[in-house]
Scaffold this active site. Structure first.
Site, PDB file in Angstrom:
ATOM      1  CE  LYS A 197      -3.555   2.427   2.574  1.00 37.59           C
ATOM      2  NZ  LYS A 197      -4.500   2.377   3.688  1.00 37.59           N
ATOM      3  CE  LYS A 250      -5.736   1.293  -0.344  1.00 41.51           C
ATOM      4  NZ  LYS A 250      -6.557   0.962   0.820  1.00 41.51           N
TER       5      LYS A 250
HETATM    6  C1  PBG Z   1      -7.229   3.642   5.564  1.00 46.47           C
HETATM    7  C2  PBG Z   1      -7.548   3.416   4.135  1.00 46.47           C
HETATM    8  C3  PBG Z   1      -7.355   4.351   3.119  1.00 46.47           C
HETATM    9  C4  PBG Z   1      -7.868   3.783   1.948  1.00 46.47           C
HETATM   10  C5  PBG Z   1      -8.339   2.519   2.277  1.00 46.47           C
HETATM   11  N1  PBG Z   1      -8.109   2.288   3.637  1.00 46.47           N
HETATM   12  C6  PBG Z   1      -6.839   5.723   3.178  1.00 46.47           C
HETATM   13  C7  PBG Z   1      -5.494   5.965   3.711  1.00 46.47           C
HETATM   14  O1  PBG Z   1      -4.694   5.057   3.896  1.00 46.47           O
HETATM   15  O2  PBG Z   1      -5.223   7.118   4.005  1.00 46.47           O
HETATM   16  C8  PBG Z   1      -7.928   4.462   0.629  1.00 46.47           C
HETATM   17  C9  PBG Z   1      -8.944   3.955  -0.330  1.00 46.47           C
HETATM   18  C10 PBG Z   1      -9.333   4.905  -1.404  1.00 46.47           C
HETATM   19  O3  PBG Z   1      -8.728   5.972  -1.607  1.00 46.47           O
HETATM   20  O4  PBG Z   1     -10.294   4.581  -2.113  1.00 46.47           O
HETATM   21  N2  PBG Z   1      -6.542   2.700   6.258  1.00 46.47           N
END
Ligand code: PBG
Length: 326
Positions: A197, A250
């Site tokens: 991530k 992601k």
């Molecule tokens: C938080 C989380 C995020 C997303 C999914 N889980 C945001 C972040 O890490 O700040 C982002 C998903 C999206 O932008 O659609 N743990």
């Protein structure tokens, strides 16, 4: 002369030589929910709602009827329930456990996936517990956070979640959550780890939807540097060794190379998350009349599948499933 174009000559031939196809069974629908009795359009994400419990159950049912096997739920937590350690995240009477029970009661065959991380519950807007380092700078505590994430995972498992998806990027959390689940006999509950991530600008609209932006600093000490791909291989090997059942990358469309590398590195199924910023890019270009929405969205999803993803988390899940059915 060799003529590759012969294999592209008619729709019938193209359909026979096609290497990748999309189906509604590839999709996982991310859904936002809140404590309100009303379903509210999300300002930062046109076309999407923050659902009431009732709306969530209805919408998830519609998605499931279209052939979508799973949803993942993200709560907007009231400000008064947020705290530095995000303790509300393991309240058995909290919004998420109630939503899991409602979904599983009404749609037993729907796979319910939950997000594990502190950010919606954290008064600081971070995925872990915040502290100050010696020079007064912001730091995120790893091991203390993992203990709370284990409690959050157990709370979701007790409510009936099928798959726990830790998105926090703390070290060692997959192994710790696996041990916690097993110790309470939740051996059948899976872990879908956010393996790679990245610290991405494309999560902005999501944070707007949940009001979960960091109050201070950024997430670069725990989310990965978009410049790195070998680091994703390292995370893959660790998550596999710690007992993850599935791996996630992601943001999907910006990480097609990472998806391919993770796919080659591990035999585990790979999921990819087409995140909020990717949704908005496509949605806004289509709204302006600059892109053909259906063609562009299906192509973006096909590319993610071709890169090696078996599952795609996408806000377009329902729409794409509908398009694929006709
Ligand atoms: C938080 C989380 C995020 C997303 C999914 N889980 C945001 C972040 O890490 O700040 C982002 C998903 C999206 O932008 O659609 N743990």
């Amino acid at each position: 002369m060799l003529r590759p174009r012969r294999n592209r000559r008619t729709p019938a031939i193209r359909s026979m030589v096609r290497e990748t196809t999309l189906s509604p069974a590839d999709f996982i629908l991310p859904m936002f929910l809140h404590e309100d009795a009303a379903d509210t359009p999300i300002h930062s994400m046109p076309g999407l709602n923050r659902w009431s419990l009732e709306g969530l159950v209805r919408e998830a049912g519609e998605a499931h009827a279209l052939g979508i096997p799973a949803v993942v739920i993200f709560p907007k937590i009231e400000e008064s329930l947020k705290s530095p350690d995000g303790a509300e995240c393991h309240n058995d009477a909290g919004l998420v456990p109630r939503a899991i029970r409602a979904l599983k009661t009404t749609h037993p065959s729907l796979c319910v996936i939950t997000d594990v991380a502190l950010d919606p519950y954290s008064s600081e807007g971070h995925d872990g517990i915040v502290c100050r380092d010696a020079s007064g700078g912001l730091a995120i505590l790893n091991d203390e956070t993992v203990e709370i994430l284990c409690q959050q995972a157990l709370c979701h498992a007790r409510a009936g979640a099928d798959i726990i998806a830790p998105s926090d990027m703390m070290d060692g959390r997959v192994g710790a959550i696996r041990a916690a689940l097993d110790s309470e006999d939740f051996t059948g509950v899976s872990i879908l780890s956010h393996t790679a991530k990245y610290a991405s600008a494309f999560y902005g609209p999501f944070r707007g939807a949940l009001d979960s932006s960091p109050k201070e600093g950024d997430k670069k000490t725990y989310q990965m540097d978009p410049a790195n791909v070998r680091e994703a291989v390292r995370e893959t090997l660790l998550d596999e060794a710690e007992g993850a059942d599935m791996l996630m990358v992601k943001p999907a469309g910006l990480c097609l190379d990472v998806i391919a590398r993770v796919r080659e590195t591990s035999t585990l199924p790979v999921a990819a998350y087409q995140v909020s910023g990717e949704y908005l890019m496509l949605k806004s270009a289509a709204a302006a009349g600059w892109l053909d929405e259906r063609a562009a969205v299906l192509e973006s999803l096909l590319a993610i599948k071709r890169a090696g993803a078996s599952m795609i988390l996408t806000y377009f899940a329902k729409q794409a499933a509908t398009w694929l059915r006709v």
